[in-house]
Design a protein around this motif. Structure first.
Motif, mmCIF file in Angstrom:
data_model
loop_
_atom_site.group_PDB
_atom_site.id
_atom_site.type_symbol
_atom_site.label_atom_id
_atom_site.label_comp_id
_atom_site.label_asym_id
_atom_site.label_seq_id
_atom_site.Cartn_x
_atom_site.Cartn_y
_atom_site.Cartn_z
ATOM 1 N N SER A 46 -34.491 -55.264 9.086
ATOM 2 C CA SER A 46 -34.964 -54.557 7.893
ATOM 3 C C SER A 46 -33.934 -53.497 7.529
ATOM 4 C CB SER A 46 -36.306 -53.882 8.180
ATOM 5 O OG SER A 46 -36.151 -52.909 9.199
ATOM 6 N N ARG A 47 -34.106 -52.909 6.380
ATOM 7 C CA ARG A 47 -33.227 -51.831 5.960
ATOM 8 C C ARG A 47 -33.277 -50.676 6.971
ATOM 9 N NH1 ARG A 47 -33.066 -50.192 -0.122
ATOM 10 N NH2 ARG A 47 -32.491 -52.353 0.010
ATOM 11 N N GLU A 48 -34.485 -50.386 7.481
ATOM 12 C CA GLU A 48 -34.643 -49.302 8.450
ATOM 13 C C GLU A 48 -33.890 -49.612 9.741
ATOM 14 O OE1 GLU A 48 -37.324 -50.785 6.915
ATOM 15 O OE2 GLU A 48 -37.605 -49.195 5.437
ATOM 16 N N ARG A 49 -33.982 -50.862 10.205
ATOM 17 C CA ARG A 49 -33.257 -51.234 11.427
ATOM 18 C C ARG A 49 -31.754 -51.180 11.191
ATOM 19 N NH1 ARG A 49 -35.899 -56.259 14.837
ATOM 20 N NH2 ARG A 49 -37.272 -54.967 16.071
ATOM 21 N N GLU B 203 -30.167 -49.225 9.115
ATOM 22 C CA GLU B 203 -29.782 -47.814 9.063
ATOM 23 C C GLU B 203 -29.772 -47.197 10.452
ATOM 24 O OE1 GLU B 203 -32.640 -46.279 6.291
ATOM 25 O OE2 GLU B 203 -31.551 -47.084 4.551
ATOM 26 N N ALA B 204 -30.772 -47.544 11.265
ATOM 27 C CA ALA B 204 -30.813 -47.035 12.636
ATOM 28 C C ALA B 204 -29.614 -47.554 13.427
ATOM 29 C CB ALA B 204 -32.116 -47.441 13.311
#
Length: 113
Positions: free
Chosen positions: A53-56, A58-59
């Motif tokens: 995902s976008r969050e993963r 970015e992380a």
């Protein structure tokens, strides 16, 4: 010790949205063992690769920037993420590779010579 659910109970949880890694933990077996059981029972295969995902992403970028290794990053992103998945995703995203200081110094010495 592993728990052996009935074929009907296993089929119900296999068809649910519970991640395979969580099923493996619940039953005290490995992820491949869960997948093999489903195959033996004739159940349809499930996606076992991590969902990015976008969050993963970015992380991953933040942790990579902080200098963590792929082995250190993988467990922080989730139980379904392996070192290889981190390396592959970092490559596809064009993130800088991690170079240890000793290797960097050696490269600088070779260029200077």
């Amino acid at each position: 010790m592993s728990i052996q659910p009935s074929p009907q109970a296993f089929a119900r949880v296999w068809c649910s949205s519970i991640p395979i890694a969580a099923l493996a933990e619940r039953y005290g077996v490995s992820v491949p063992a869960v997948s093999q059981r489903a195959k033996r029972q004739g159940l349809s295969s499930r996606q076992t690769r991590p969902r990015w995902s976008r969050e993963r992403d970015e992380a991953l970028a933040r942790l990579r920037e902080a200098g963590l290794t792929a082995s250190e990053i993988a467990p922080r992103l989730g139980p379904d993420v392996t070192r290889g998945a981190v390396l592959g995703r970092a490559w596809r995203l064009g993130l800088a590779t991690r170079v240890d200081e000793a290797s960097r110094q050696l490269s600088l010495q070779r260029v200077a010579a």
